[in-house]
Design an enzyme around this catalytic site. Structure first.
Site, PDB file in Angstrom:
ATOM      1  N   GLU A  45       0.832  -1.206   0.000  1.00 49.61           N
ATOM      2  CA  GLU A  45       0.000   0.000   0.000  1.00 49.61           C
ATOM      3  C   GLU A  45       0.867   1.256   0.000  1.00 49.61           C
ATOM      4  OE1 GLU A  45      -1.659   3.485   1.749  1.00 49.61           O
ATOM      5  OE2 GLU A  45      -0.545   2.068   3.001  1.00 49.61           O
ATOM      6  N   ASP A  49       0.566   3.753  -3.198  1.00 51.14           N
ATOM      7  CA  ASP A  49       0.159   5.144  -3.014  1.00 51.14           C
ATOM      8  C   ASP A  49       1.026   6.063  -3.873  1.00 51.14           C
ATOM      9  OD1 ASP A  49      -1.181   7.388  -1.453  1.00 51.14           O
ATOM     10  OD2 ASP A  49       0.910   7.721  -0.903  1.00 51.14           O
ATOM     11  N   GLU A 121      -4.740   0.565  -3.379  1.00 50.58           N
ATOM     12  CA  GLU A 121      -3.376   1.066  -3.572  1.00 50.58           C
ATOM     13  C   GLU A 121      -2.367  -0.069  -3.519  1.00 50.58           C
ATOM     14  OE1 GLU A 121      -3.745   5.677  -2.029  1.00 50.58           O
ATOM     15  OE2 GLU A 121      -3.026   4.155  -0.625  1.00 50.58           O
TER      16      GLU A 121
END
Length: 238
Positions: A45, A49, A121
């Site tokens: 993640e 991102d 993400e």
């Protein structure tokens, strides 16, 4: 399971994974991974991102060549929020594939904006790690295709709009305060109060930022309605 998951990844992200393991990890909440961060989506993640940020920034830069940085930033901020990422995750039915511990599943964490936004993400991070940035860029453009042109004008973030309204009307700077935080760690609920002078409202959200945004939007609508009503009264006076 691996074949079915690979089919879903290909349908959703436009790439057939040669290695399914990163995608399994991207769908695994820490409650299922017994607290081992290397086995949950958290590291992916973090990477995803940044992948989303670069892909989106590049896309906006290409799509709106006449807009200055400020307007591009408004578009960017509106498109990469946790709530939007969660909506994108729902659009590809990611909820069915999230791996949770029994308690988290019982609490409905698979429906949480926080969890689904992070999972989306993480999945982009997995695409990047297994297929490279070109594939990740294509996945972002596929998943956000209907959202990029949703607004002809760059959207104004409610917090910025409220601050600008307060300054233009010579009112106090908006002040935010957390009133309450409740719910389990994977699905928290925040209540936030925003005040402009004596006017204030409270709103809830699945994150502090979401609650602040909702509160700012509501208070701005309230203040604009008050201003319109006051203006109407003045016009009716003889």
């Amino acid at each position: 399971m691996s074949e079915a998951l690979a089919d879903w990844v290909e349908r959703s992200f436009g790439v057939r994974p040669a290695d399914i393991a990163p995608f399994v990890r991207a769908l695994t909440h820490s409650s299922h991974a017994d607290g081992q961060h290397g086995d949950s989506y958290e590291r992916l993640e973090f990477l995803g991102d940044r992948v989303l940020g670069l892909a989106m920034a590049e896309w906006l830069w290409e799509t709106f060549p006449d807009e200055p940085e400020g307007l591009l930033s408004k578009r960017f901020n509106a498109l990469v929020t946790g709530a939007v990422c969660a909506d994108v995750a729902r659009s590809i039915d990611a909820e069915r594939h999230v791996r949770l511990g029994k308690q988290a599943q019982g609490d409905g964490a698979q429906h949480s904006d926080n969890v689904l936004g992070d999972v989306l993400e993480a999945l982009l991070g997995a695409v990047y790690r297994t297929a490279g940035f070109d594939a990740a860029r294509a996945a972002v453009r596929l998943l956000w295709a209907d959202r990029l042109h949703a607004e002809a004008r760059a959207p104004q973030h409610p917090k910025s709009a409220l601050q600008e309204w307060a300054a233009a009307n010579r009112r106090a700077v908006p002040a935010y305060a957390i009133v309450q935080r409740q719910g389990p760690g994977h699905a928290p609920r925040f209540t936030v109060r925003v005040s402009v002078g004596k006017d204030s409202v409270e709103a809830e959200g699945s994150s502090k930022q979401d609650a602040e945004t909702s509160a700012a939007r509501t208070l701005l609508e309230q203040l604009e309605e008050q201003a319109a009503a006051n203006g109407a009264k003045k016009r009716r006076r003889p």
